[in-house]
Design a protein around this motif. Structure first.
Motif, PDB file in Angstrom:
ATOM      1  N   ARG A 172       0.881  -1.180   0.000  1.00 28.92           N
ATOM      2  CA  ARG A 172       0.000   0.000   0.000  1.00 28.92           C
ATOM      3  C   ARG A 172       0.911   1.221   0.000  1.00 28.92           C
ATOM      4  N   HIS A 215      -6.383  -7.023  -1.506  1.00 29.42           N
ATOM      5  CA  HIS A 215      -6.654  -7.122  -0.062  1.00 29.42           C
ATOM      6  C   HIS A 215      -8.157  -7.208   0.174  1.00 29.42           C
ATOM      7  N   THR A 264      -9.952   0.286  -9.857  1.00 20.63           N
ATOM      8  CA  THR A 264     -10.172  -0.620  -8.732  1.00 20.63           C
ATOM      9  C   THR A 264     -10.492  -1.978  -9.341  1.00 20.63           C
ATOM     10  N   PHE A 307     -16.224   3.196  -1.773  1.00 21.04           N
ATOM     11  CA  PHE A 307     -15.010   3.826  -2.301  1.00 21.04           C
ATOM     12  C   PHE A 307     -15.463   4.857  -3.332  1.00 21.04           C
ATOM     13  N   GLY A 358      -6.233  -1.450  -5.730  1.00 27.69           N
ATOM     14  CA  GLY A 358      -6.182  -0.199  -6.491  1.00 27.69           C
ATOM     15  C   GLY A 358      -4.980  -0.341  -7.404  1.00 27.69           C
ATOM     16  N   LYS A 371      -4.601  10.129  -8.565  1.00 28.75           N
ATOM     17  CA  LYS A 371      -5.937   9.614  -8.229  1.00 28.75           C
ATOM     18  C   LYS A 371      -6.166   9.849  -6.732  1.00 28.75           C
ATOM     19  N   VAL A 403      -7.495   8.688   0.180  1.00 31.62           N
ATOM     20  CA  VAL A 403      -6.309   7.950  -0.276  1.00 31.62           C
ATOM     21  C   VAL A 403      -5.835   8.620  -1.561  1.00 31.62           C
ATOM     22  N   TRP A 418     -15.847   3.171   5.600  1.00 28.83           N
ATOM     23  CA  TRP A 418     -16.037   1.793   6.041  1.00 28.83           C
ATOM     24  C   TRP A 418     -17.176   1.706   7.050  1.00 28.83           C
ATOM     25  N   HIS A 472      -9.907  -7.071  -3.548  1.00 26.22           N
ATOM     26  CA  HIS A 472      -9.778  -5.980  -4.520  1.00 26.22           C
ATOM     27  C   HIS A 472      -8.439  -5.274  -4.369  1.00 26.22           C
ATOM     28  N   ASN A 517     -12.430   6.307   1.252  1.00 25.93           N
ATOM     29  CA  ASN A 517     -13.022   5.112   1.857  1.00 25.93           C
ATOM     30  C   ASN A 517     -14.012   5.515   2.939  1.00 25.93           C
ATOM     31  N   TYR A 530      -2.985   8.637  -4.701  1.00 26.75           N
ATOM     32  CA  TYR A 530      -1.960   7.865  -5.423  1.00 26.75           C
ATOM     33  C   TYR A 530      -1.320   8.764  -6.470  1.00 26.75           C
ATOM     34  N   VAL A 551      -2.519   0.027  -4.288  1.00 25.61           N
ATOM     35  CA  VAL A 551      -2.718  -0.867  -3.139  1.00 25.61           C
ATOM     36  C   VAL A 551      -2.947  -2.258  -3.705  1.00 25.61           C
ATOM     37  N   ASP A 597     -11.142  -5.580   2.756  1.00 23.93           N
ATOM     38  CA  ASP A 597     -11.328  -4.488   3.721  1.00 23.93           C
ATOM     39  C   ASP A 597     -11.707  -5.050   5.087  1.00 23.93           C
TER      40      ASP A 597
HETATM   41  O1  LIG Z   1      -7.854   2.774  -4.772  1.00 29.05           O
HETATM   42  C1  LIG Z   1      -8.716   1.937  -4.984  1.00 29.05           C
HETATM   43  O2  LIG Z   1      -9.204   1.803  -6.110  1.00 29.05           O
HETATM   44  C2  LIG Z   1      -9.177   1.043  -3.868  1.00 29.05           C
HETATM   45  C3  LIG Z   1      -8.690   1.490  -2.514  1.00 29.05           C
HETATM   46  C4  LIG Z   1      -8.943   0.493  -1.455  1.00 29.05           C
HETATM   47  O3  LIG Z   1      -9.414  -0.573  -1.696  1.00 29.05           O
HETATM   48  C5  LIG Z   1      -8.622   0.801  -0.050  1.00 29.05           C
HETATM   49  O4  LIG Z   1      -8.075   1.868   0.224  1.00 29.05           O
HETATM   50  O5  LIG Z   1      -8.916  -0.043   0.810  1.00 29.05           O
END
Ligand SMILES: O=C(O)CCC(=O)C(=O)O
Ligand SMILES: [Fe+2]
Length: 262
Positions: A94, A144, A180, A168, A242, A250, A133, A256, A240, A254, A135, A141, A146
């Motif tokens: 990550r 993984h 994703t 997301f 990223g 990007k 998040v 959750w 999933h 998130n 990038y 990432v 969640d």
């Molecule tokens: O960046 C993404 O497309 C997914 C991000 C993700 O799954 C996460 O941060 O847990």
């Protein structure tokens, strides 16, 4: 006095469209006449089911452009290298930067209410703080879940919980790559084509290169929602990633959804 004001506003709401001719249902909101008042949902376009099992939805226009700007500037001074797991370790899997947004912000509160509206009748125990998040080139990432397999996180009252569902939301998608990827979610090509033909939230919506899985990058403001757990067990189909951003930046968010584990 309130009665008179309300009667006046109602009259205006009814009369204006009559005066100016055809007006769509979406235009008939209070916000049309009072633009400073923002309605709770940022969109009037319907949520779209991408997969039934596991449940995966696309939510067009989850955030308004002004809300995106606000959340981005709120997060700007807070970003630091992302970590993983309950112990917050730096991981080569990550490589993004991330931050949690403060809860005492009006827009943050509104966005959480909107997420709660989407959740409707589902049983859950609140939402985690909103997480941005970011990038840049080559950041990603890896695959993984969640949900946590063991070593559950604790809430503020020290109670263990798991993440039963995830939102997301894409805030900035000025990038190549960065989709994703859900390798274990199968959506037939024909369905993908039909979905693409009916909405414009997707910058990218493709079946995986080997025919399995789906790669998604929605337009800024639109979001994905999926259910991570069933009957207390994590769903492995929600695996999933990223994918690496090849060029540009990007930013996603998130949200959750928590469920206490007893
Ligand atoms: O960046 C993404 O497309 C997914 C991000 C993700 O799954 C996460 O941060 O847990
Ligand atoms: Fe994730």
């Amino acid at each position: 006095m309130a009665l008179i004001t309300n009667a006046f506003l109602f009259g205006l709401g009814v009369l204006l469209p009559l005066t100016f001719g055809p007006i769509t249902h979406a235009d008939l909101s209070f916000a049309t006449f009072f633009p400073l008042w923002e309605p709770k949902p940022a969109t009037s376009r319907p949520t779209q089911v991408l997969s039934v099992s596991p449940l995966l939805l696309a939510i067009p226009g989850f955030l308004a452009p002004s809300e995106i700007d606000h959340l981005l500037s709120l997060g700007e001074p807070l970003f630091s290298r992302s970590t993983t797991g309950t112990k917050g370790q730096i991981s080569s899997g990550r490589t993004s930067s991330s931050c949690f947004l403060p809860a005492n912000d009006t827009i943050v509160r509104r966005v959480k209410e909107r997420a709660a509206d989407v959740l409707g009748g589902i049983q859950y125990d609140g939402l985690e703080a909103l997480q941005l998040v970011r990038y840049t080139e080559n950041q990603r990432v890896n695959l993984h879940y969640d949900w946590y397999k063991n070593r559950l996180p604790l809430d503020r009252k020290d109670r263990p919980y798991n993440r039963i569902a995830s939102f997301f939301v894409y805030l900035q998608t000025d990038c190549e790559g960065g989709e994703t990827w859900f390798p274990n979610v199968t959506i037939p090509v024909a369905d993908i084509e039909r979905v693409k033909g009916t909405w414009d939230v997707g910058e990218s919506l493709n079946v995986g290169s080997d025919g399995a899985g789906v790669k998604i990058k929605l337009k800024a403001g639109s979001g994905l929602f999926w259910v991570n757990m069933q009957d207390g067990a994590g769903d492995r189909r929600t695996l999933h990633a990223g994918l690496p951003v090849e060029r540009g930046v990007k930013v996603g968010m998130n949200i959750w959804v928590k469920m206490l584990v007893t």
